[in-house]
Design a protein around this motif. Structure first.
Motif, PDB file in Angstrom:
ATOM      1  N   TYR A 146       0.853  -1.202   0.000  1.00 44.90           N
ATOM      2  CA  TYR A 146       0.000   0.000   0.000  1.00 44.90           C
ATOM      3  C   TYR A 146       0.884   1.246   0.000  1.00 44.90           C
ATOM      4  CZ  TYR A 146       1.002  -0.085   5.077  1.00 44.90           C
ATOM      5  OH  TYR A 146       1.630  -0.117   6.296  1.00 44.90           O
ATOM      6  N   VAL A 147       0.271   2.371  -0.327  1.00 42.91           N
ATOM      7  CA  VAL A 147       0.922   3.676  -0.190  1.00 42.91           C
ATOM      8  C   VAL A 147       0.172   4.435   0.903  1.00 42.91           C
ATOM      9  CG1 VAL A 147       1.519   5.876  -1.289  1.00 42.91           C
ATOM     10  CG2 VAL A 147       1.541   3.753  -2.630  1.00 42.91           C
ATOM     11  N   TYR A 148       0.930   4.991   1.833  1.00 43.54           N
ATOM     12  CA  TYR A 148       0.340   5.660   3.000  1.00 43.54           C
ATOM     13  C   TYR A 148       0.671   7.141   2.977  1.00 43.54           C
ATOM     14  CZ  TYR A 148      -0.362   6.736   8.015  1.00 43.54           C
ATOM     15  OH  TYR A 148      -0.771   7.287   9.203  1.00 43.54           O
ATOM     16  N   TYR A 149      -0.295   7.972   3.315  1.00 43.43           N
ATOM     17  CA  TYR A 149       0.019   9.395   3.549  1.00 43.43           C
ATOM     18  C   TYR A 149      -0.911   9.980   4.602  1.00 43.43           C
ATOM     19  CZ  TYR A 149      -3.988  11.133   0.792  1.00 43.43           C
ATOM     20  OH  TYR A 149      -5.238  11.430   0.327  1.00 43.43           O
ATOM     21  N   CYS A 150      -0.501  11.099   5.158  1.00 43.96           N
ATOM     22  CA  CYS A 150      -1.323  11.813   6.134  1.00 43.96           C
ATOM     23  C   CYS A 150      -1.948  13.001   5.421  1.00 43.96           C
ATOM     24  CB  CYS A 150      -0.466  12.282   7.311  1.00 43.96           C
ATOM     25  SG  CYS A 150      -1.404  13.257   8.508  1.00 43.96           S
ATOM     26  N   CYS A 151      -3.273  13.008   5.347  1.00 43.45           N
ATOM     27  CA  CYS A 151      -3.988  13.992   4.533  1.00 43.45           C
ATOM     28  C   CYS A 151      -3.870  15.406   5.096  1.00 43.45           C
ATOM     29  CB  CYS A 151      -5.453  13.575   4.464  1.00 43.45           C
ATOM     30  SG  CYS A 151      -6.337  14.370   3.150  1.00 43.45           S
ATOM     31  N   ASN A 152      -3.725  15.508   6.401  1.00 40.96           N
ATOM     32  CA  ASN A 152      -3.523  16.831   7.011  1.00 40.96           C
ATOM     33  C   ASN A 152      -2.575  16.677   8.199  1.00 40.96           C
ATOM     34  OD1 ASN A 152      -4.373  19.769   7.281  1.00 40.96           O
ATOM     35  ND2 ASN A 152      -4.877  18.987   9.321  1.00 40.96           N
ATOM     36  N   GLU A 153      -1.394  17.252   8.049  1.00 36.78           N
ATOM     37  CA  GLU A 153      -0.402  17.193   9.126  1.00 36.78           C
ATOM     38  C   GLU A 153      -0.742  18.264  10.154  1.00 36.78           C
ATOM     39  OE1 GLU A 153       1.968  15.198   9.930  1.00 36.78           O
ATOM     40  OE2 GLU A 153       2.434  14.003   8.154  1.00 36.78           O
ATOM     41  N   THR A 154      -1.245  17.811  11.290  1.00 37.27           N
ATOM     42  CA  THR A 154      -1.806  18.694  12.313  1.00 37.27           C
ATOM     43  C   THR A 154      -0.769  19.626  12.936  1.00 37.27           C
ATOM     44  OG1 THR A 154      -3.072  16.692  12.814  1.00 37.27           O
ATOM     45  CG2 THR A 154      -3.414  18.584  14.252  1.00 37.27           C
ATOM     46  N   VAL A 155       0.448  19.129  13.111  1.00 40.09           N
ATOM     47  CA  VAL A 155       1.483  19.942  13.756  1.00 40.09           C
ATOM     48  C   VAL A 155       2.018  20.993  12.790  1.00 40.09           C
ATOM     49  CG1 VAL A 155       3.809  19.907  14.754  1.00 40.09           C
ATOM     50  CG2 VAL A 155       2.159  18.117  15.359  1.00 40.09           C
ATOM     51  N   HIS A 156       2.307  20.570  11.552  1.00 37.11           N
ATOM     52  CA  HIS A 156       2.946  21.488  10.611  1.00 37.11           C
ATOM     53  C   HIS A 156       1.967  22.302   9.781  1.00 37.11           C
ATOM     54  CE1 HIS A 156       6.173  18.728  11.713  1.00 37.11           C
ATOM     55  NE2 HIS A 156       6.938  19.779  11.555  1.00 37.11           N
ATOM     56  N   GLY A 157       0.706  21.859   9.739  1.00 38.24           N
ATOM     57  CA  GLY A 157      -0.290  22.605   8.965  1.00 38.24           C
ATOM     58  C   GLY A 157      -0.137  22.402   7.468  1.00 38.24           C
ATOM     59  N   ILE A 158       0.088  21.147   7.083  1.00 45.69           N
ATOM     60  CA  ILE A 158       0.260  20.808   5.661  1.00 45.69           C
ATOM     61  C   ILE A 158      -0.882  19.882   5.240  1.00 45.69           C
ATOM     62  CG2 ILE A 158       1.725  19.568   4.002  1.00 45.69           C
ATOM     63  CD1 ILE A 158       4.134  20.398   5.786  1.00 45.69           C
ATOM     64  N   GLU A 159      -1.620  20.300   4.231  1.00 48.06           N
ATOM     65  CA  GLU A 159      -2.796  19.527   3.827  1.00 48.06           C
ATOM     66  C   GLU A 159      -2.729  19.165   2.345  1.00 48.06           C
ATOM     67  OE1 GLU A 159      -6.597  21.582   4.177  1.00 48.06           O
ATOM     68  OE2 GLU A 159      -7.600  19.675   4.574  1.00 48.06           O
ATOM     69  N   PHE A 160      -3.059  17.918   2.039  1.00 48.95           N
ATOM     70  CA  PHE A 160      -3.159  17.487   0.639  1.00 48.95           C
ATOM     71  C   PHE A 160      -4.483  18.000   0.073  1.00 48.95           C
ATOM     72  CE2 PHE A 160       0.054  14.183  -0.506  1.00 48.95           C
ATOM     73  CZ  PHE A 160       0.758  14.155   0.687  1.00 48.95           C
ATOM     74  N   ASN A 161      -4.420  18.716  -1.056  1.00 48.57           N
ATOM     75  CA  ASN A 161      -5.674  19.053  -1.719  1.00 48.57           C
ATOM     76  C   ASN A 161      -5.814  18.267  -3.021  1.00 48.57           C
ATOM     77  OD1 ASN A 161      -3.952  20.421  -3.372  1.00 48.57           O
ATOM     78  ND2 ASN A 161      -4.338  22.402  -2.413  1.00 48.57           N
ATOM     79  N   PHE A 162      -5.083  17.146  -3.081  1.00 49.90           N
ATOM     80  CA  PHE A 162      -5.246  16.218  -4.193  1.00 49.90           C
ATOM     81  C   PHE A 162      -5.083  14.803  -3.644  1.00 49.90           C
ATOM     82  CE2 PHE A 162      -0.759  16.980  -3.716  1.00 49.90           C
ATOM     83  CZ  PHE A 162      -0.138  15.771  -4.015  1.00 49.90           C
TER      84      PHE A 162
END
Ligand code: PMP
Length: 367
Positions: A146-162
């Motif tokens: 599988y491929v894993y990612y975090c959709c919104n990094e809560t600490v750094h404030g980085i969010e995938f919009n794709f």
């Protein structure tokens, strides 16, 4: 009456006021049966109704296809850092998985997965997390389970919009801090998980949405409580579930539905986060947000005052002033410092405007 507090905490976070009011009304006597949800067996028909309606609401609000199971588990997002590889890393031979590491939470997940198989971090290690490396630079392994990612990094404030394109490899996402803040095409994922305590409830319950055909491949050392197949077969009642947290989840989902669902949450989240980002970007460098504009989170806005590493004295002053106005939980995560405003579903536009006004005032005074 207690004075109004503005809660910008990153989680456990603000709950919608009507949810708290209803929980208070029902605390001692749920639905006229004379006992509290806190005192109710998870095997009763009354509790069945609660957990089933939580599931139905979630299915409806996120448009979850029929071939996906919805589980309500314990152990938090951190539990899922283990449960995901324990259940899925053996989907293909070789026990390997790809991790896109864009911040604290995906890094922790990757580290935990190393206990159970080979982990390939697809992007080069960053000194500082400031964005999502261009997907053309990811080294995806076609034979990964599988491929894993975090959709919104809560600490750094980085969010995938794709949604990452992984070709035929199963996609897994941690949506703990942005679930139900916008619609999502669940069919693109093998598995989505999310702790409830930010956008959809209180701590104690973790939502897992998993495609049925992925069940039954758990490693033999997988603890039974974390075995998705066992939990799916038992409607999340293999053992005592976090009953009260599931009840609060149900109330929040009803509130989201009554307020227009994921589309409206998305619209509001854009409106709220723009209020804050606009002030940062028009402050001539007084405030700075270290994150690339293409992936700045709508949920968590980390920023510094004075310079990119932060002027400690000014930041302290900012937090003290905010707290005098009863704006609380604005301190940045201890690993990065600075300020962080979290704007989950329950935080209103009006509350965000109060913070925005304070930020503007603060620039005037201290520029
Ligand atoms: N993933 C994300 C994105 C989170 O923000 C957090 C917690 N803040 C976790 C996982 C870990 O969740 P828990 O503390 O419930 O284990």
């Amino acid at each position: 009456e207690t004075k109004k507090v503005f809660n910008f905490g990153s989680g456990p976070a603000k709950l919608p006021q009507p949810v708290l009011n209803q929980a208070q009304r029902e605390l001692l006597d749920y639905d006229g049966i004379g006992i509290s949800v806190l005192e109710m067996s998870h095997r009763t028909s009354d509790f069945s109704k609660i957990i089933n309606s939580a599931e139905t609401l979630l299915r409806e609000l996120l448009n979850v296809p029929e071939n996906y199971k919805i589980l309500f588990l314990q152990g938090g997002g951190t539990g899922q850092f283990s449960a995901v590889p324990l259940n899925l890393i053996d989907l293909k031979e070789g026990r390997c998985a790809d991790y896109i590491v864009t911040g604290t939470w995906s890094a922790k997940a990757a580290k935990e997965a190393e206990k159970y198989g080979k982990v390939n971090v697809v992007n080069p290690k960053a000194d500082r997390y400031t964005g999502i490396p261009d997907s053309s630079s990811w080294s995806l392994n076609p034979s990964a389970s599988y491929v894993y990612y975090c959709c919104n990094e809560t600490v750094h404030g980085i969010e995938f919009n794709f949604i990452p394109d992984t070709k035929d490899v199963i996609l897994v996402s941690d949506m703990s801090s942005n679930i139900l803040s916008r619609p999502v095409d669940v069919s693109k994922f093998g598995l989505i998980f999310a702790g409830a305590q930010k956008n959809v409830g209180c701590a104690g319950v973790t939502i897992v949405i998993v495609r049925e055909d992925l069940l039954g491949k758990a490693l033999k050392e997988c603890p039974t409580v974390f075995d998705y197949k066992v939990q799916a077969e038992n409607n999340s009642l293999h053992n005592t579930p976090p009953c009260y947290s599931i009840y609060i989840l149900k109330l929040v989902l009803e509130w989201i539905k009554n307020n227009g669902g994921a589309d409206v949450m998305e619209k509001l989240s854009k409106q709220k986060s723009s209020l804050i980002y606009d002030i940062i970007s028009s402050s001539n460098g007084f405030y700075s947000c270290p994150i690339d504009v293409t992936c700045q989170s709508r949920m968590n806005i980390p920023f510094r005052i004075g310079n990119i590493d932060g002027d400690q004295d000014l930041e302290k002053l900012f937090l003290e002033g905010a707290s005098k106005l009863r704006m609380i939980q604005l301190k940045g995560h201890r690993s990065v410092g600075g300020i962080r405003a979290s704007l989950y579903n329950a935080v209103t536009v009006e509350e965000t405007q109060v913070l925005a006004a304070y930020m503007k005032e603060f620039v005037k005074k201290h520029q």
